[in-house]
Design a protein around this motif. Structure first.
Motif, PDB file in Angstrom:
ATOM      1  N   ARG A 260      -0.785  -2.118  -4.403  1.00 58.90           N
ATOM      2  CA  ARG A 260      -1.972  -1.227  -4.624  1.00 58.90           C
ATOM      3  C   ARG A 260      -2.899  -1.633  -5.863  1.00 58.90           C
ATOM      4  NH1 ARG A 260      -0.772   4.101  -3.256  1.00 58.90           N
ATOM      5  NH2 ARG A 260      -2.003   4.966  -4.842  1.00 58.90           N
TER       6      ARG A 260
ATOM      7  N   GLU B 223      -6.719   4.349  -1.390  1.00 56.58           N
ATOM      8  CA  GLU B 223      -7.212   4.456   0.126  1.00 56.58           C
ATOM      9  C   GLU B 223      -6.184   3.330   0.968  1.00 56.58           C
ATOM     10  OE1 GLU B 223     -10.775   3.901   3.411  1.00 56.58           O
ATOM     11  OE2 GLU B 223     -11.202   5.032   1.244  1.00 56.58           O
TER      12      GLU B 223
ATOM     13  N   ASN C 282      -8.171   1.634  -4.307  1.00 59.49           N
ATOM     14  CA  ASN C 282      -8.769   3.132  -5.074  1.00 59.49           C
ATOM     15  C   ASN C 282      -7.937   4.186  -4.169  1.00 59.49           C
ATOM     16  OD1 ASN C 282     -10.091   1.324  -6.811  1.00 59.49           O
ATOM     17  ND2 ASN C 282     -11.945   1.629  -5.853  1.00 59.49           N
TER      18      ASN C 282
ATOM     19  N   ARG D 101      -5.658   0.616   3.538  1.00 60.40           N
ATOM     20  CA  ARG D 101      -6.774  -0.405   4.036  1.00 60.40           C
ATOM     21  C   ARG D 101      -5.846  -1.291   4.817  1.00 60.40           C
ATOM     22  NH1 ARG D 101     -12.563  -0.802   1.807  1.00 60.40           N
ATOM     23  NH2 ARG D 101     -12.715   1.267   0.813  1.00 60.40           N
TER      24      ARG D 101
ATOM     25  N   THR E  84      -3.466  -0.951  -0.412  1.00 62.33           N
ATOM     26  CA  THR E  84      -4.066   0.448  -0.975  1.00 62.33           C
ATOM     27  C   THR E  84      -4.960   0.232  -2.119  1.00 62.33           C
ATOM     28  OG1 THR E  84      -2.085   1.619  -0.748  1.00 62.33           O
ATOM     29  CG2 THR E  84      -3.542   2.764  -1.974  1.00 62.33           C
TER      30      THR E  84
END
Length: 66
Positions: free
Chosen positions: A56, A8, A6, A10, A4
């Motif tokens: 994250r 989002e 920012n 991915r 994750t």
């Protein structure tokens, strides 16, 4: 690998350290603050700080203007 970044989720190529995704996003020469799982990482530790699937990462970079 799922990270994750920012806020989002991915799918990215496997990386092993904080420095690697910064290089992939061409941010390795910018002035940044990087947070890994809510811990701020010192710039000198990017290449030594491990990244694992599901982590994250928050990346903040500064933009000049006036």
């Amino acid at each position: 690998m799922r990270l994750t970044i920012n806020g989002e989720l991915r799918e990215v190529e496997p990386v092993s350290t904080v420095a690697e995704p910064l290089q992939a996003f061409k941010l390795d020469n910018k002035i940044l603050v990087v947070e890994l799982n809510r811990d701020i990482i010192e710039r000198g530790s990017y290449a030594e700080t491990p990244v694992r699937d599901g982590d994250r990462i928050e990346i903040v970079h500064f933009v000049g203007g006036g």
